[in-house]
Every structure is written in structure tokens, then in C-alpha cells.
Design an enzyme around this catalytic site. Structure first.
Site, short mmCIF file in Angstrom:
data_model
loop_
_atom_site.label_atom_id
_atom_site.label_comp_id
_atom_site.label_asym_id
_atom_site.label_seq_id
_atom_site.Cartn_x
_atom_site.Cartn_y
_atom_site.Cartn_z
CB CYS A 109 -0.93 -0.04 1.30
SG CYS A 109 -2.40 0.86 0.82
CG HIS A 125 -3.73 -3.60 3.28
ND1 HIS A 125 -2.62 -3.32 3.72
CD2 HIS A 125 -4.14 -2.53 2.83
CE1 HIS A 125 -2.51 -1.74 3.97
NE2 HIS A 125 -3.70 -1.45 3.13
CD GLU A 158 -1.42 -6.36 5.12
OE1 GLU A 158 -0.93 -6.70 3.80
OE2 GLU A 158 -1.56 -5.26 5.50
N1 GLN Z 1 -2.04 6.63 2.77
C1 GLN Z 1 -2.12 5.87 1.93
C2 GLN Z 1 -3.41 6.10 0.95
O1 GLN Z 1 -4.40 6.36 1.39
C3 GLN Z 1 -1.66 4.43 2.03
C4 GLN Z 1 -2.76 3.70 2.83
C5 GLN Z 1 -2.35 2.42 3.29
O2 GLN Z 1 -1.13 2.06 3.31
N2 GLN Z 1 -3.29 1.45 3.81
O3 GLN Z 1 -3.32 5.79 -0.08
#
Ligand code: GLN
Length: 547
Positions: A380, A519, A521
């Protein structure tokens, strides 16, 4: 008909109620039953989505896009049953539903009260999906006696009366403190906790007691007598080296048998524990060790990256190695050389995160991994950092950055290689957002499909042309920079089905360099490690064997 197990806690918090619930779910599955697990949280936040990870730990995202308590992650990891939005509820959500109904006039002018209106709403929640599984395990957050928790305790008491006899049981988790000076396990706090529970009309059927060592017969009998449970329903929960030993440990203690006895299910189907024996064997007998640096922001509280830590452990299990993850605060690199801290690690992972703080340090970690050929896994924000690093150091856009880091007035401070996403497609409808939208529940959330490029590293790892993974983010890599980035060897190897949103980047010229916008994970399990984590740890293991 679905049977309900209500799991409550007493004496102190953080006793591992979530883990006990998850392990019980796994044991009932091992006996051939189907299960679903639920969490009821007494806090007033509508969901944990807007709560600080420093305070509340990770936000676990479901396929259907709910931001939930991290205990739902445990449930999924132990049972493999994908959690749904309707498996998690808080007082905040219950009250806001009741108040919405009141505003609509649904209550026909009645006075709205905790009993029956709030408790009815909680019972409605408990009934969702009833009949779908053999068992529904419902964990109540907090401890008995908390003011916020009372409506939940009252609701489960009523619910058990509404159901036919024998359909609901209560399992209570407490602590037996050990007093070194006298060499005794103390049962009094448990007695008081059960007394509290009985005062609100709930008599526990099974008592799970957390203790440092085994519970001697004398204490067990005392607990049974004073707490009004059967001696074989007093279950010891001793401290374990790994959480993945919990199903076998609870089985040896007779937890699943006690629960089936309480429901009078006899004869109880024999359990098949092969899956958990294999998992325990892999945890207990690793054949090597790899060191992974996790460069993040919320490093003081390990729970903030709960699923990342677990998925790394699973990756280790897939390769029969122990993963030693070290959590490094990215801000250290603002003042100090990243290399000095990252030397000696076999892999570097930059997990998700929000806000600008620490991002310059994360970019340095990416640069170190890229130039030193150390396996890099960006998740992310970690993928966004990998793209910004390439834009700055390879494409030559010195001021590349993300719109997330614009100042408070919304004034741009960087060339936005990562921009605020305002419109996208979910299934067959489009979603729109403004930068000024409220924070809660407004991100790109839940499962989305990605198509993988033929011949790419990720297509090989997944062994499939398309995948589904869970998202939680507002910002997105801008495709306008794709060509320039690809010329510098950063390939866009996974895309949204409409070809607009980059989901995965990778470097074919690097031993292992992958960034993902989702994600992974969240979907990893000890008995089914996520392919990306398994392969990342494999690459790190290769590095560890070279040195
Ligand atoms: N802050 C970043 C976004 O909103 C990444 C979010 C995250 O890592 N879950 O795109």
C-alpha cells in the site's frame, strides 16, 4: 439450527479472548462443524476505521469493505472463514442505527430506552446469518462490569432466553494471578468476576482461566465450587510460545469437549487435528532463520501491523524458517543513514501507513533495497513509496511525491506521482469521493480484482492470471508516469480490470522487488500462507544462505 457461544472476559483485559474464540472455532471445525465468529465492541466509535493504530492496533478490512477490529483477523487466520461486515459491531454503530430509526419515526412516538430498544438492536445484529452455520461464536469486547458493556451483556442474556433451551452457552475468560511469595494461584478475582456476571443474569458454562502454569486439582475444584461450573469445564489457558499452538493446547485442556458437553452433543464427533499438528511442527522446528526489517511508522505497538507480522510468520512456515521481524521507525532515517540500520537484513518490508511523517525515511529504505539488491516488499503506502523513489532517483523528478502530503490548505508541495483518487469502479457501479469528504468509511475499501501481466513475476507467484485482494487507501499511483517509470525498469504488472489503476509494480532486474496497492497480509493463514509472503520469505532465505 445455529448454536451460539457467547465469550466474555473478566478480571483484566488483554487475556487473549480473541485468540481463545478463534482457537475454539478451529477446534469445532476440526470436529466437522461449520462456524462463524463475531465481535461486539462496547466503544462508541462507529467502527475502528478512524481510530489511531497507536491506540487500537490494526484495522482489519473484510472483503465486503468493512473496517473492523483486529480480532476478526485472528478469526480468519484460525478458521479460514472470510469475515463479513456483519461480523463486527460497536455500541457506536448500534446507537447510531437506533437514533436514525428514531429520527425516521420508526418507533411511533415511544420513549427510546437502552432496554428494549438498544438491546433489541443488538439482538437483531446477533440474528444476522442465523441458520447458515452450526455454531456462531460471539465475543464481547472489554470486561464484565464495564459501564459501556452492560447493554451487550443484557442483550446476550435476553437472547439466550429468546432461543430454544440449550441453543446458547456462555464461556468466560479470566486470570488466575500467581503470587510468588506464597507459591499460589489465586482464584478470588475469578470468583468476583463470575459473581458480577451472575448478578446480571449470566451463569457461565465454561470457565477459561489464563495462568502461567497448570491449575492444580485443588484450585480447579475450588473454582468449580465457587463459580458454579463443572470441574471439567474449568479450562487452563497457559502462556504459549506461539499463538498457533493454541488450538492443540486448548484441545489437550478439553475446551472443545467442554463446549460440546455444555450443548449436550453426544457422542461428540472425533476431531481431525492434522492441519494444526503440521502448523505447530513448522512453528516449533524451523530449519533456519531470516531477518526482515519492517520500516514503518506505528512501530511502538506491534498490534498496529498485526496481520503483517502474522503473514511473515506464515511465509516462514511455508519455507520452514523462522522469521525474525524487526520493527524500525522510518523517522530514524531523517537524521541517520538508512544503510547503517538496514545492513544485515535479508529482506525489507514497508507496510501501509497514513500521513507524511516518516515517508522520507521509507523512500530511503526503498533506495537501499533497490540499489543493494535486497528483497523489497512494499504494501500500500510501501508501493507508493517505491514509485516515488523511482520517480525521484531514476526518472529525475526530484520533487515527486503524493497529494497526501499537500499542506492543510490543499496547496501542492510535490509533483503528484501519487494522487487523490476521486472516482473508481467497484463491481459494476462507479464510486465518487471528494477530498473534503468525512474520514470514516470513505476510502477504496474491500476486495477488488486485479489482472496480472503474462510472464510477470507476480503472475508466476500467484499461478493465476487474475486475483482478488483487499484494499484500504485514498491515494493511487498516477498512470501518466507509467511510461517513464517503465523505461527505468519499474514494471506495472498488475492492473484494475478497467486498466486505470495500477495494483502491482515490480522490478524484473532485481532479485525480488514488488509493491502492491492492496493488503495481501489480510488473507494469509498459517495453513495457507499468502503466496507473496511465502515467496518474499523464500527470496530472503536465499539471501540468508548466501551470506
Ligand atoms: N495513505 C495511503 C493512501 O491512503 C496508503 C494507505 C495504506 O497504506 N493503507 O493511499
Amino acid at each position: 439450527m445455529t448454536r451460539y457461544v457467547f465469550i466474555t472476559g473478566g478480571v483484566v483485559s488483554s487475556l487473549g479472548k480473541g485468540l481463545a474464540s478463534a482457537a475454539l472455532g478451529a477446534l469445532l471445525q476440526a470436529r466437522g462443524f461449520t462456524v462463524r465468529l463475531r465481535k461486539l465492541d462496547p466503544y462508541l466509535n462507529v467502527d475502528p476505521g478512524t481510530m489511531s493504530p497507536f491506540e487500537h492496533g490494526e484495522v482489519f478490512v473484510t472483503d465486503d469493505g468493512a473496517e473492523t477490529d483486529l480480532d476478526l483477523g485472528h478469526y480468519e487466520r484460525f478458521t479460514g472463514v472470510a469475515a463479513r461486515a456483519t461480523d463486527s459491531v460497536s455500541s457506536g454503530r448500534i446507537y447510531s442505527t437506533v437514533l436514525e430509526k428514531e429520527r425516521r419515526g420508526d418507533y411511533l412516538g415511544k420513549t427510546i430506552q437502552v432496554i428494549p430498544h438498544v438491546t433489541d438492536q443488538i439482538k437483531e445484529f446477533l440474528k444476522i446469518g442465523a441458520g447458515e452455520t452450526d455454531f456462531m461464536l460471539c465475543e464481547i469486547g472489554g470486561t464484565v462490569g464495564d459501564i459501556e458493556g452492560l447493554p451487550f451483556f443484557e442483550a446476550i442474556r435476553q437472547f439466550s432466553q429468546d432461543q430454544p433451551r440449550g441453543q446458547c452457552i456462555f464461556m468466560h475468560l479470566t486470570l488466575l494471578p500467581y503470587i510468588k511469595a506464597s507459591g499460589e494461584l489465586k482464584t478470588k478475582p475469578t470468583q468476583h468476576s463470575v459473581k458480577e456476571l451472575r448478578a446480571i443474569g449470566i451463569a457461565p458454562d465454561v470457565l477459561v482461566c489464563r495462568s502461567e502454569g497448570p491449575i492444580p486439582v485443588k484450585e480447579r475444584e475450588k473454582l468449580a465450587l465457587f463459580c458454579n461450573v463443572r470441574p471439567d469445564s474449568v479450562i487452563a489457558a497457559q502462556d504459549l510460545k506461539s499463538i498457533y499452538e493454541a488450538p492443540l493446547a486448548y484441545h489437550r485442556e478439553g475446551l472443545d469437549q467442554a463446549v460440546l458437553d455444555a450443548f449436550q452433543i453426544s457422542p461428540a464427533p472425533r476431531p481431525n487435528l492434522v492441519r494444526w499438528e503440521d502448523v505447530a511442527d513448522r512453528v516449533e522446528n524451523p530449519e533456519g532463520e531470516v531477518k526482515i526489517a519492517v520500516v514503518g511508522k506505528y512501530t511502538q505497538l506491534e498490534d498496529a501491523y498485526k496481520s503483517v507480522g502474522e503473514a511473515l510468520t506464515h511465509g516462514g512456515m511455508a519455507n520452514r524458517v523462522r522469521v525474525r521481524a524487526e520493527w524500525i521507525d522510518a523517522e530514524i532515517f531523517d537524521a541517520e543513514d538508512a544503510g547503517a540500520h538496514l545492513e544485515g537484513f535479508h529482506g525489507i518490508l514497508v507496510p501501509g501507513g497514513f500521513g507524511e511523517r516518516g515517508t522520507e525515511g521509507k523512500i530511503k529504505a526503498v533506495e537501499f533495497a533497490r540499489t543493494r539488491q535486497v528483497p523489497y516488499f512494499g504494501i500500500c503506502l510501501g508501493m507508493q513509496m517505491a514509485v516515488i523513489e523511482a520517480a525521484r532517483n531514476l526518472v529525475g523528478l526530484d520533487d515527486a511525491g503524493s497529494e497526501e502530503f499537500d499542506d492543510e490548505a490543499g496547496q501542492a508541495r510535490f509533483t503528484p506521482v501519487v494522487y487523490h483518487l476521486k472516482e473508481w469502479v467497484q463491481g459494476n457501479h462507479s464510486v465518487r469521493r471528494k477530498k473534503t469528504d468525512a474520514k470514516g468509511g470513505t476510502m477504496r475499501l474491500g476486495a477488488y480484482t486485479a489482472h496480472l501481466s503474462e510472464g510477470s513475476r507476480v503472475a508466476g507467484i500467484y499461478g493465476a492470471p487474475s486475483i482478488e485482494e483487499r484494499h484500504r487507501h485514498r491515494y493511487e499511483v498516477d498512470m501518466a508516469f507509467r511510461e517513464r517509470l517503465e523505461q527505468q525498469g519499474l514494471m506495472f504488472s498488475g492492473m484494475s480490470p478497467d486498466g486505470r489503476l495500477p495494483e502491482i509494480v515490480e522490478r524484473p532486474d532485481h532479485p525480488w522487488f514488488i509493491g502492491v496497492q492492496f493488503h495481501p497480509e489480510l488473507k494469509s493463514k498459517p495453513f495457507a500462507p499468502h503466496p507473496l509472503f511465502a515467496d518474499f520469505v523464500r527470496a530472503a532465505t536465499d539471501v540468508s544462505r548466501l551470506v
